[in-house]
Design an enzyme around this catalytic site. Structure first.
Site, PDB file in Angstrom:
ATOM      1  N   SER A 190      -6.053  32.871 -17.043  1.00 47.14           N
ATOM      2  CA  SER A 190      -6.283  31.544 -16.498  1.00 47.14           C
ATOM      3  C   SER A 190      -5.636  31.407 -15.126  1.00 47.14           C
ATOM      4  O   SER A 190      -5.944  32.165 -14.218  1.00 47.14           O
ATOM      5  CB  SER A 190      -5.779  30.484 -17.492  1.00 47.14           C
ATOM      6  N   ASP A 214     -11.761  30.284 -21.279  1.00 45.39           N
ATOM      7  CA  ASP A 214     -10.371  30.553 -20.915  1.00 45.39           C
ATOM      8  C   ASP A 214      -9.725  31.571 -21.857  1.00 45.39           C
ATOM      9  O   ASP A 214      -9.827  31.471 -23.077  1.00 45.39           O
ATOM     10  CB  ASP A 214      -9.593  29.239 -20.962  1.00 45.39           C
TER      11      ASP A 214
END
Length: 775
Positions: free
Chosen positions: A93, A239
């Site tokens: 991320s 993610d």
């Protein structure tokens, strides 16, 4: 025994052969030593020195955490200050964002400078400067402030799979990593790199190690519900934090001897702090991430180093708090300075390491594009995308220039996503461009709410619904519908737009509008209306629209217009002899053909809480055919805004009237009354054939946030003056009405909300609540 039988020459030869064999063996041993093994000078006495092991391979594992991830920059700054080399990076991320930029060859200061020069909240949430949007988009976000992406197609309603598409983030990453092709092996970057994502279908961790570096990073930070998923190959990725938020094992797989792990995850909250559905949902996501982070931390060895910056209450979306996060990362590294310093290469050796980071995978200067391939999703034709690109086959590849073209295309056509990659061997480089219409179409819906009340039994409610259907044909034909459903106002406008050349278009349209209007005598008394009418306006016409760059739009055309009035109520009055009589003016319908022209220039930075810029709008209609009932209308309004620090000043005006009619009664009624339209009086309390109005407001911005249901709080005061009249003789000559008010407001996900108190001469006052914007 056998040595005794050798003669002297033979003994000499044997010794010589033995020495030769030992020399050859030593040479072979030296030749087979690893290239990074250092052999120091031998000690006195001729003893052979032992080989010194190569320095340990140091890798970073950078966790996700949104805006908290700027702490990684603080850690990198301290590593550079201590001359600690980084041999590989694994990031998830936001850790992938910082890690990819560092792996591409940028140092920490260069990354900080690149990011601090951006409005990071706007980048993160894909917000373009409003002045860069086409006029149609600016008009829509003024009328429809509810930012809920919704549409319908295939017989059912659809919504977006993410509030943010990440186009600006992709462009930012390409700006700083555009020197690498879109099919690169990440091991060939100056610092080998991995980005961690999650397969949306299986939940499996996906370690991205080649392809487009920006796309890999974008997939790694596709936070569910906020950022739309990313499709790479046959997999749809989100993610990586849900599978591996602190990828220590990935760093280990890259050959790490020592892992420096940086965990910037948000701490779990107590149950009594979870006081909303959103808070509970966020806690569930943190729980999932916490479990995989705990499992990863359990694999740390004694030689590894764990850094946990103290980021306090800094949230996932606090992209404006960059320096606070950087300082927290720096402080965490300083706490471990002694252990980190033990990994130092020393200034000279570190400088050599930095200078020798390989750029072999970078595109050569002046790399040329051999071919351009365009793919689209939806009805958008590939030829339209090709026409928007200034680059052509044979031109030198310039990633930021191509991104600028694609960003302009995305704004103009309101696309979901645009992307580009350059792949292929030298001499055969292919530019791949992908442009996608919004996936929740092909019919798109827009929404706005309006609610006003003075808490004295007088108020109004309205729901605005917009419908947009682009690219009905490959030539760009589109269809627009705008509907108002209100307690005092009903309307529907439908319009087709057909480009004819460039951005110029033809627009046949039809509309109907019904609204309440109160009729007063021109004697200055405004206590009770003589009558209340329902005013209805029917219009069918054809316009030519001409965009004025990013400034606004001009339109001109002809239309057939019918205006009629239906009496809803009247009042009894006493005549000169004291006899009761009904005073209801006769307002008969009018029908005429008009030639119209209008212009709209909108340069406001924000449609709800403007801090700088201006908006000007004017239109004029001239009756054709010389009918006795013919009339002309002219109307203009404007708003100017300026600010300093948290304070801003707004000034607005409105003026208009129906001219040239031979009739005594008004032919069209304008209204005044309500919030920011003479606030001390009821909504649309006054109506007349002519209007003049002005307002000055001072506001103070108390807080502002780039996301969430509550996006800003402000307070203000306003002074207003104006009136409406029925005859041209009275127009702008008085009497005048005035109002002063003070209010607090908030910018929310469903539009602006205001609560205030207004007062006027002769005891008029109002305590009001307003949902929705009033220009």
């Amino acid at each position: 025994m056998w040595r005794q039988r050798l003669n002297a020459p033979a003994r000499v030869l044997a010794v010589w052969l033995a020495a030769l064999l030992m020399t050859l063996a030593a040479a072979a041993a030296n030749a087979s030593s690893p290239p990074d093994t250092v052999s120091p000078a031998g000690e006195s006495g001729g003893a052979t020195p032992a080989a010194v092991p190569a320095r340990p391979r140091i890798c970073l594992a950078l966790s996700g955490g949104g805006a908290r991830g700027y702490a990684h920059l603080g850690v990198l700054k301290e590593l550079e200050a201590l001359h600690v080399p980084v041999d590989c990076i694994a990031g998830t991320s936001m850790g992938a964002v910082i890690g990819a930029l560092y792996a591409s060859g940028m140092n920490a200061d260069a990354i900080e400078q690149a990011l601090s020069g951006q409005n990071l909240s706007d980048v993160a949430f894909d917000r373009d400067a409003r002045s860069d949007l086409p006029e149609s988009s600016r008009e829509d976000n003024l009328m429809y402030p509810i930012g809920l992406p919704m549409g319908f197609g295939g017989g059912h309603l659809r919504t977006s799979n993410g509030l943010v598409q990440g186009n600006q983030l992709m462009a930012l990453l390409r700006t700083h990593t555009g020197q690498y092709p879109g099919d690169i092996d990440f091991d060939r970057l100056p610092i080998p790199f991995r980005a961690v994502a999650t397969d949306l279908e299986t939940g499996e961790r996906v370690v991205l190690h080649d392809g487009s570096l920006p796309l890999a990073v974008r997939a790694s930070m596709a936070v569910p519900g906020l950022f739309a998923p990313v499709k790479i190959g046959e997999r749809t990725l989100i993610d990586g934090g849900t599978a591996s938020n602190l990828p220590i094992d990935v760093a280990r797989e890259m050959g790490a001897d020592i892992v420096i792990a940086v965990d910037i995850g948000t701490q779990l909250q107590r149950a009594d702090q979870l006081n909303s559905m959103a808070a509970v949902t966020a806690q569930m996501v943190r729980l999932m991430m916490s479990r995989n982070v705990t499992a990863q931390k359990a694999t740390l060895r004694a030689s590894d180093i764990l850094l946990e910056p103290d980021l306090g209450s800094l949230s996932f979306t606090d992209f404006g708090a960059m320096q606070r996060a950087v300082q927290a990362g720096d402080a965490a590294a300083i706490q471990q300075r002694e252990r980190l310093a033990a990994l130092s290469d020393g200034p000279q050796q570190y400088a050599v390491w930095r200078a020798n980071l390989s750029q072999a995978a970078a595109l050569p200067p002046a790399t040329r594009i051999a071919r351009i391939e365009v793919s689209t999703r939806g009805r958008l034709p590939a030829s339209h995308v090709e026409a928007a690109l200034r680059v052509k086959p044979g031109d030198v590849y310039d990633a930021p220039s191509v991104d600028a073209d694609l960003a302009r295309l995305a704004r103009t056509d309101d696309l979901e996503s645009v992307s580009q990659t350059l792949t292929g061997p030298p001499g055969e480089r292919v530019l791949h461009v992908e442009a996608n219409e919004k996936s929740w179409g092909p019919n798109f819906l827009l929404f706005g709410l309006g609610l006003s009340t003075n808490f004295d039994g007088d108020g109004a409610f309205s729901l605005q619904i917009g419908h947009r259907l682009p690219w009905i044909t490959a030539s760009g034909l589109s269809w627009r519908n705008d509907i108002i459903l209100g307690s005092r106002d009903l309307g529907w406008r439908t319009e087709l737009r057909q480009p004819i050349f460039g951005q110029v278009y033809l627009a046949p349209y039809a509309s109907i509008r019904r609204n309440d209007a109160n009729f007063y005598a021109d004697n200055g008394v405004r206590e009770r209306p003589l009558a209340t009418f329902v005013q209805q306006n029917l219009r069918v016409g054809l316009d030519v629209g001409v965009p004025l760059g990013n400034w606004g739009e001009a339109r001109a055309g002809v239309a057939q217009v019918r205006t009629s009035f239906q009496a809803r109520s009247s009042v009894l009055a006493l005549d000169g002899q004291g006899q009761a009589q009904t005073e209801t003016p006769s307002l008969s319908p009018t029908t005429q053909t008009v030639a119209s022209a209008g212009v709209r220039i909108d340069q406001l930075d924000d449609p709800v809480f403007p801090r700088h810029g201006f908006h000007l709008e004017g239109r004029a209609e001239m009756g054709l055919g010389g009918s006795d009932s013919g009339y002309n209308i002219a109307y203009a309004r404007g708003l100017w805004a300026a600010s300093h620090d948290i304070f801003s000043l707004n000034a607005a005006f409105e003026m208009g009237g129906a001219f040239g009619s031979s009739r005594d009664a008004p032919t069209y009624l304008f209204t005044l009354g309500g919030f920011q339209h003479l606030s001390a009086y009821a909504q649309d309390q006054f109506s007349g054939a002519y209007i003049a109005y002005a307002r000055v407001s001072g506001l103070a911005q108390l807080s502002r946030d780039g996301s969430g249901p509550l996006r800003g709080i402000f307070t203000g005061v306003s002074l207003e003056g104006g009136n409406v009249w029925n005859t041209s003789k009275q127009f702008a000559r008085g009497p005048w009405l005035s109002s002063a008010s003070t209010f607090v407001g908030a910018v929310t996900a469903i539009g602006p909300v205001y609560f205030g108190v207004a007062m006027a001469p002769r005891g008029a006052h109002s305590v009001y609540f307003q949902l929705g914007n009033r220009f």
